[in-house]
Design a protein around this motif. Structure first.
Motif, short mmCIF file in Angstrom:
data_model
loop_
_atom_site.label_atom_id
_atom_site.label_comp_id
_atom_site.label_asym_id
_atom_site.label_seq_id
_atom_site.Cartn_x
_atom_site.Cartn_y
_atom_site.Cartn_z
N GLN A 54 65.47 -14.70 44.15
CA GLN A 54 65.87 -14.46 45.52
C GLN A 54 65.76 -15.76 46.31
O GLN A 54 64.82 -16.54 46.13
CB GLN A 54 64.97 -13.39 46.13
N ARG A 55 66.71 -16.01 47.20
CA ARG A 55 66.84 -17.33 47.85
C ARG A 55 65.63 -17.78 48.64
O ARG A 55 65.24 -18.93 48.57
CB ARG A 55 68.06 -17.33 48.75
N ASP A 56 65.06 -16.93 49.43
CA ASP A 56 64.00 -17.36 50.33
C ASP A 56 62.62 -16.87 49.91
O ASP A 56 61.73 -16.71 50.74
CB ASP A 56 64.30 -16.88 51.76
N MET A 80 70.84 -30.16 43.12
CA MET A 80 71.89 -29.80 44.09
C MET A 80 72.13 -28.29 44.12
O MET A 80 72.32 -27.71 45.18
CB MET A 80 73.19 -30.53 43.77
N ILE A 81 72.12 -27.67 42.95
CA ILE A 81 72.35 -26.22 42.89
C ILE A 81 71.25 -25.48 43.63
O ILE A 81 71.51 -24.58 44.43
CB ILE A 81 72.44 -25.76 41.42
N GLN A 113 72.70 -21.55 51.33
CA GLN A 113 73.82 -20.62 51.21
C GLN A 113 75.18 -21.33 51.29
O GLN A 113 76.11 -20.86 51.93
CB GLN A 113 73.71 -19.51 52.24
N LYS A 114 75.25 -22.48 50.63
CA LYS A 114 76.51 -23.22 50.52
C LYS A 114 77.07 -23.00 49.12
O LYS A 114 76.34 -22.66 48.20
CB LYS A 114 76.27 -24.70 50.78
N PRO A 115 78.37 -23.21 48.93
CA PRO A 115 78.98 -22.98 47.61
C PRO A 115 78.42 -23.94 46.54
O PRO A 115 78.23 -25.12 46.81
CB PRO A 115 80.46 -23.21 47.83
N VAL A 116 78.17 -23.39 45.35
CA VAL A 116 77.60 -24.20 44.27
C VAL A 116 78.40 -24.11 42.97
O VAL A 116 77.96 -24.63 41.95
CB VAL A 116 76.13 -23.78 43.99
N THR A 117 79.58 -23.52 43.01
CA THR A 117 80.36 -23.33 41.79
C THR A 117 80.68 -24.64 41.10
O THR A 117 80.53 -24.78 39.89
CB THR A 117 81.67 -22.58 42.12
#
Length: 123
Positions: free
Chosen positions: A29-31, A84-85, A92-96
């Motif tokens: 989970q992110r946070d 970076m990922i 919550q920025k794109p990481v693809t």
């Protein structure tokens, strides 16, 4: 310094643990507080990977300096993509794109590392 340069076991162990920790942290989970702690432990493993890789580079690069240099650069780029990922996903920025680059750099680093004279011989 022989413990670092006689075999690649310590270096391989550090990057395998780092990749496993990275994958766990990336899918947490992110946070969460656990992810933050895991990210700090992972940063310690980045340093260990670079130290063990640098000692191997210094000891063995005289046989083929360009190939060892390329492997070292690809390894640092793979570590950069891991960082970076984790940082960009927390924001919550794109990481693809970074996932694709991470996989590319990781496999290129492993391929070159295993075919080097001190690497493992699978065939």
């Amino acid at each position: 310094m022989d413990i670092f340069t006689q075999t690649t076991h310590l270096h391989i162990t550090t990057w395998v643990i780092a990749v496993v920790l990275f994958l766990i942290a990336a899918f947490m989970q992110r946070d969460s507080k656990g992810r933050k702690i895991l990210h700090m432990v992972l940063r310690l493993f980045y340093i260990l990977i670079i130290i063990t890789g640098l000692t191997l580079f210094i000891e063995w690069s005289s046989s083929d300096p360009m190939l060892y240099g390329i492997k070292f650069l690809l390894g640092v780029l793979a570590i950069g993509m891991m960082e970076m990922i984790l940082v960009r996903s927390k924001k919550q920025k794109p990481v693809t794109m970074f996932w694709a680059l991470f996989v590319l750099f990781l496999f290129a680093t492993m391929f070159i590392g295993f075919m080097l004279p001190i690497g493992l011989n699978f065939f």
